[in-house]
Motif scaffolding. Structure first.
Motif, PDB file in Angstrom:
ATOM      1  N   GLN A  41     117.959   7.378  49.222  1.00 26.61           N
ATOM      2  CA  GLN A  41     116.833   6.601  48.704  1.00 26.61           C
ATOM      3  C   GLN A  41     117.141   5.109  48.759  1.00 26.61           C
ATOM      4  N   LEU A  42     118.340   4.728  48.318  1.00 24.11           N
ATOM      5  CA  LEU A  42     118.727   3.320  48.362  1.00 24.11           C
ATOM      6  C   LEU A  42     118.718   2.793  49.790  1.00 24.11           C
ATOM      7  N   ARG A  43     119.233   3.568  50.720  1.00 25.52           N
ATOM      8  CA  ARG A  43     119.250   3.130  52.126  1.00 25.52           C
ATOM      9  C   ARG A  43     117.823   2.968  52.673  1.00 25.52           C
ATOM     10  N   ALA A  44     116.909   3.831  52.252  1.00 23.67           N
ATOM     11  CA  ALA A  44     115.512   3.691  52.684  1.00 23.67           C
ATOM     12  C   ALA A  44     114.917   2.400  52.127  1.00 23.67           C
ATOM     13  N   TRP A  45     115.210   2.089  50.877  1.00 31.00           N
ATOM     14  CA  TRP A  45     114.720   0.841  50.285  1.00 31.00           C
ATOM     15  C   TRP A  45     115.299  -0.366  51.014  1.00 31.00           C
ATOM     16  N   VAL A  46     116.598  -0.301  51.314  1.00 28.13           N
ATOM     17  CA  VAL A  46     117.247  -1.405  52.028  1.00 28.13           C
ATOM     18  C   VAL A  46     116.611  -1.587  53.405  1.00 28.13           C
ATOM     19  N   ALA A  47     116.310  -0.493  54.090  1.00 24.97           N
ATOM     20  CA  ALA A  47     115.669  -0.581  55.406  1.00 24.97           C
ATOM     21  C   ALA A  47     114.287  -1.221  55.297  1.00 24.97           C
ATOM     22  N   GLU A  48     113.578  -0.929  54.213  1.00 29.21           N
ATOM     23  CA  GLU A  48     112.226  -1.459  54.044  1.00 29.21           C
ATOM     24  C   GLU A  48     112.214  -2.892  53.500  1.00 29.21           C
ATOM     25  N   LEU A  49     113.055  -3.162  52.508  1.00 21.82           N
ATOM     26  CA  LEU A  49     112.988  -4.434  51.788  1.00 21.82           C
ATOM     27  C   LEU A  49     114.080  -5.425  52.176  1.00 21.82           C
ATOM     28  N   GLY A  50     115.168  -4.928  52.740  1.00 24.14           N
ATOM     29  CA  GLY A  50     116.303  -5.784  53.084  1.00 24.14           C
ATOM     30  C   GLY A  50     117.318  -5.819  51.953  1.00 24.14           C
ATOM     31  N   GLY A  97     104.277   4.804  46.092  1.00 23.23           N
ATOM     32  CA  GLY A  97     104.140   6.020  46.886  1.00 23.23           C
ATOM     33  C   GLY A  97     103.930   5.675  48.349  1.00 23.23           C
ATOM     34  N   GLU A  98     103.384   4.498  48.599  1.00 21.17           N
ATOM     35  CA  GLU A  98     103.165   4.025  49.968  1.00 21.17           C
ATOM     36  C   GLU A  98     104.074   2.857  50.315  1.00 21.17           C
ATOM     37  N   THR A  99     104.299   1.978  49.345  1.00 27.13           N
ATOM     38  CA  THR A  99     105.139   0.805  49.564  1.00 27.13           C
ATOM     39  C   THR A  99     105.995   0.538  48.333  1.00 27.13           C
ATOM     40  N   ARG A 100     107.006  -0.290  48.509  1.00 25.86           N
ATOM     41  CA  ARG A 100     107.894  -0.698  47.440  1.00 25.86           C
ATOM     42  C   ARG A 100     107.812  -2.208  47.258  1.00 25.86           C
ATOM     43  N   HIS A 101     107.924  -2.646  46.013  1.00 28.70           N
ATOM     44  CA  HIS A 101     107.815  -4.073  45.693  1.00 28.70           C
ATOM     45  C   HIS A 101     108.861  -4.446  44.662  1.00 28.70           C
ATOM     46  N   LEU A 102     109.552  -5.556  44.909  1.00 29.18           N
ATOM     47  CA  LEU A 102     110.589  -6.032  44.006  1.00 29.18           C
ATOM     48  C   LEU A 102     110.049  -7.110  43.089  1.00 29.18           C
ATOM     49  N   GLY A 103     110.540  -7.125  41.862  1.00 30.88           N
ATOM     50  CA  GLY A 103     110.157  -8.145  40.903  1.00 30.88           C
ATOM     51  C   GLY A 103     108.824  -7.818  40.253  1.00 30.88           C
ATOM     52  N   PHE A 104     108.409  -8.698  39.357  1.00 31.26           N
ATOM     53  CA  PHE A 104     107.140  -8.497  38.666  1.00 31.26           C
ATOM     54  C   PHE A 104     106.302  -9.748  38.732  1.00 31.26           C
ATOM     55  N   SER A 105     105.059  -9.567  39.138  1.00 28.52           N
ATOM     56  CA  SER A 105     104.053 -10.616  39.137  1.00 28.52           C
ATOM     57  C   SER A 105     102.742  -9.945  38.747  1.00 28.52           C
ATOM     58  N   GLU A 106     102.096 -10.470  37.717  1.00 29.96           N
ATOM     59  CA  GLU A 106     100.825  -9.874  37.290  1.00 29.96           C
ATOM     60  C   GLU A 106      99.835  -9.820  38.439  1.00 29.96           C
ATOM     61  N   ALA A 107      99.743 -10.889  39.206  1.00 29.46           N
ATOM     62  CA  ALA A 107      98.785 -10.940  40.316  1.00 29.46           C
ATOM     63  C   ALA A 107      99.111  -9.868  41.358  1.00 29.46           C
ATOM     64  N   GLN A 108     100.385  -9.713  41.660  1.00 31.33           N
ATOM     65  CA  GLN A 108     100.773  -8.715  42.663  1.00 31.33           C
ATOM     66  C   GLN A 108     100.507  -7.301  42.149  1.00 31.33           C
ATOM     67  N   TYR A 109     100.834  -7.020  40.903  1.00 34.17           N
ATOM     68  CA  TYR A 109     100.588  -5.704  40.350  1.00 34.17           C
ATOM     69  C   TYR A 109      99.087  -5.420  40.291  1.00 34.17           C
ATOM     70  N   GLU A 110      98.312  -6.423  39.940  1.00 37.58           N
ATOM     71  CA  GLU A 110      96.853  -6.266  39.897  1.00 37.58           C
ATOM     72  C   GLU A 110      96.329  -5.868  41.265  1.00 37.58           C
ATOM     73  N   GLU A 111      96.820  -6.534  42.293  1.00 39.06           N
ATOM     74  CA  GLU A 111      96.380  -6.231  43.659  1.00 39.06           C
ATOM     75  C   GLU A 111      96.826  -4.830  44.095  1.00 39.06           C
ATOM     76  N   LEU A 112      98.037  -4.464  43.755  1.00 38.52           N
ATOM     77  CA  LEU A 112      98.593  -3.177  44.182  1.00 38.52           C
ATOM     78  C   LEU A 112      98.017  -1.981  43.445  1.00 38.52           C
TER      79      LEU A 112
END
Length: 114
Positions: A41-50, A97-112
């Motif tokens: 799982q960690l390797r998949a996240w690293v591949a997706e997010l860096g 379930g479709e994408t991963r996102h690091l950190g927290f931003s109200e605007a980003q969470y609202e959009e997602l």
């Protein structure tokens, strides 16, 4: 259902959890210090997010690392370190379930999540 990964005593994780709760959004919380994190799982996240985006270089866990570790870090070393010390992973990590996102931003969470 989205999953929020992090550690419960992190201020940013607390903000993300409060935001989700205030909006009545169903989610699962995964405390990777208690529940662990598997390598595939960690390797998949690293591949997706860096690996560099996932490595929290501002926290105390990073600052406590020997200088030789901090200076010579590469992808494999970062993955090993994140598996051994999950609190060094930038948080929270939201998995929709479709994408991963690091950190927290109200605007980003609202959009997602709206």
């Amino acid at each position: 259902m989205p999953t929020l990964y992090g550690i419960p005593n992190c201020g940013t994780v607390k903000k993300a959890l409060a935001w989700l709760d205030a909006r009545g959004i169903d989610y699962q919380f995964h405390d990777y210090k208690r529940q662990g994190l598997d390598e595939p799982q960690l390797r998949a996240w690293v591949a997706e997010l860096g690996w560099e985006a996932m490595l929290n270089r501002r926290g105390t866990t990073w600052r406590r690392q020997p200088e030789s570790v901090r200076e010579g870090i590469d992808e494999e070393g970062a993955i090993r370190l994140m598996l051994e010390q999950p609190s060094i992973i930038r948080r929270p990590l939201l998995d929709t379930g479709e994408t991963r996102h690091l950190g927290f931003s109200e605007a980003q969470y609202e959009e997602l999540l709206s």
